[in-house]
Design a protein around this motif. Sequence first.
Motif, PDB file in Angstrom:
ATOM      1  N   LEU A  44       0.828  -1.209   0.000  1.00  0.00           N
ATOM      2  CA  LEU A  44       0.000   0.000   0.000  1.00  0.00           C
ATOM      3  C   LEU A  44       0.864   1.263   0.000  1.00  0.00           C
ATOM      4  CD1 LEU A  44      -2.662  -1.120   2.616  1.00  0.00           C
ATOM      5  CD2 LEU A  44      -2.951  -0.954   0.142  1.00  0.00           C
ATOM      6  N   ALA A  67      -8.055  -3.870   1.711  1.00  0.00           N
ATOM      7  CA  ALA A  67      -7.849  -2.650   0.929  1.00  0.00           C
ATOM      8  C   ALA A  67      -8.286  -2.882  -0.506  1.00  0.00           C
ATOM      9  CB  ALA A  67      -6.379  -2.241   0.963  1.00  0.00           C
ATOM     10  N   THR A  68      -9.135  -1.989  -1.000  1.00  0.00           N
ATOM     11  CA  THR A  68      -9.560  -2.061  -2.397  1.00  0.00           C
ATOM     12  C   THR A  68      -9.274  -0.710  -3.054  1.00  0.00           C
ATOM     13  OG1 THR A  68     -11.819  -1.476  -1.754  1.00  0.00           O
ATOM     14  CG2 THR A  68     -11.327  -3.819  -2.031  1.00  0.00           C
ATOM     15  N   TYR A  69      -8.887  -0.778  -4.309  1.00  0.00           N
ATOM     16  CA  TYR A  69      -8.528   0.435  -5.033  1.00  0.00           C
ATOM     17  C   TYR A  69      -9.486   0.654  -6.191  1.00  0.00           C
ATOM     18  CZ  TYR A  69      -5.749   3.904  -7.533  1.00  0.00           C
ATOM     19  OH  TYR A  69      -5.317   5.052  -8.154  1.00  0.00           O
ATOM     20  N   PRO A  71      -9.487   2.691  -9.396  1.00  0.00           N
ATOM     21  CA  PRO A  71      -8.595   3.512 -10.212  1.00  0.00           C
ATOM     22  C   PRO A  71      -9.273   4.729 -10.835  1.00  0.00           C
ATOM     23  CG  PRO A  71      -8.951   1.364 -11.238  1.00  0.00           C
ATOM     24  CD  PRO A  71      -9.625   1.344  -9.907  1.00  0.00           C
ATOM     25  N   LYS A  74      -9.191   7.125  -8.137  1.00  0.00           N
ATOM     26  CA  LYS A  74      -7.886   7.225  -7.460  1.00  0.00           C
ATOM     27  C   LYS A  74      -8.083   7.185  -5.949  1.00  0.00           C
ATOM     28  CE  LYS A  74      -5.797   9.622 -11.287  1.00  0.00           C
ATOM     29  NZ  LYS A  74      -5.098  10.785 -11.775  1.00  0.00           N
ATOM     30  N   ARG A  75      -8.871   6.184  -5.525  1.00  0.00           N
ATOM     31  CA  ARG A  75      -9.306   6.073  -4.135  1.00  0.00           C
ATOM     32  C   ARG A  75      -9.014   4.669  -3.581  1.00  0.00           C
ATOM     33  NH1 ARG A  75     -13.226   8.725  -1.147  1.00  0.00           N
ATOM     34  NH2 ARG A  75     -13.774   9.918  -3.009  1.00  0.00           N
ATOM     35  N   TRP A  76      -8.408   4.644  -2.405  1.00  0.00           N
ATOM     36  CA  TRP A  76      -8.236   3.398  -1.653  1.00  0.00           C
ATOM     37  C   TRP A  76      -9.286   3.362  -0.558  1.00  0.00           C
ATOM     38  CZ3 TRP A  76      -5.292  -0.767  -2.453  1.00  0.00           C
ATOM     39  CH2 TRP A  76      -4.198  -0.652  -3.313  1.00  0.00           C
ATOM     40  N   ASP A 101     -11.310   6.131   3.673  1.00  0.00           N
ATOM     41  CA  ASP A 101     -10.954   6.305   2.271  1.00  0.00           C
ATOM     42  C   ASP A 101      -9.772   7.260   2.178  1.00  0.00           C
ATOM     43  OD1 ASP A 101     -13.125   4.753   1.658  1.00  0.00           O
ATOM     44  OD2 ASP A 101     -14.171   6.283   0.498  1.00  0.00           O
ATOM     45  N   GLN A 104      -6.006  10.150  -3.912  1.00  0.00           N
ATOM     46  CA  GLN A 104      -4.727  10.640  -4.395  1.00  0.00           C
ATOM     47  C   GLN A 104      -4.764  12.154  -4.525  1.00  0.00           C
ATOM     48  OE1 GLN A 104      -3.298   8.644  -7.867  1.00  0.00           O
ATOM     49  NE2 GLN A 104      -1.267   9.538  -7.676  1.00  0.00           N
ATOM     50  N   PHE A 109      -1.297  10.272  -1.057  1.00  0.00           N
ATOM     51  CA  PHE A 109      -2.690   9.977  -0.728  1.00  0.00           C
ATOM     52  C   PHE A 109      -3.016  10.675   0.584  1.00  0.00           C
ATOM     53  CE2 PHE A 109      -1.894   6.733  -3.792  1.00  0.00           C
ATOM     54  CZ  PHE A 109      -3.112   6.509  -4.395  1.00  0.00           C
TER      55      PHE A 109
END
Length: 121
Positions: A44, A67-69, A71, A74-76, A101, A104, A109
């Motif tokens: 991460l 953890a999920t992303y 794209p 642009k958010r974890w 959350d 980026q 981040f």
Amino acid sequence: MPAFRMAGRALLGLSLLLCSVIDANSRGGGTKDDPWNPDHIEGLPAEIRQYIATVCKGPPAAQHDFATYAPQEKRWRINLEYLRCNGLDSYRHGNQCLDVDFVQAGPHFRLARKEYRTCGF
């Protein structure tokens, strides 16, 4: 002819052995990923790892869904219910678990949202 038959049988046996090894590896016979793996945290971004270090009082481990992303955003999304470490009690209230959350901002981040939701376990 007997030598030809013996060579043919040996080749057939070797082929069957090779096929069974390939089949075992394709079914997961190789290395297995521990469901509570610290490596799920190591990849991460630094800001998220630092946040986890403030939450955990000791070494953390996490499941795949931790953890999920997204794209396109642009958010974890970090789901603390899939995190295991000392110190999590203050981040869980009954069946409610904290989700955070990070979005980026340039090359880094930043924490964008904290919300309690129903735990997924």
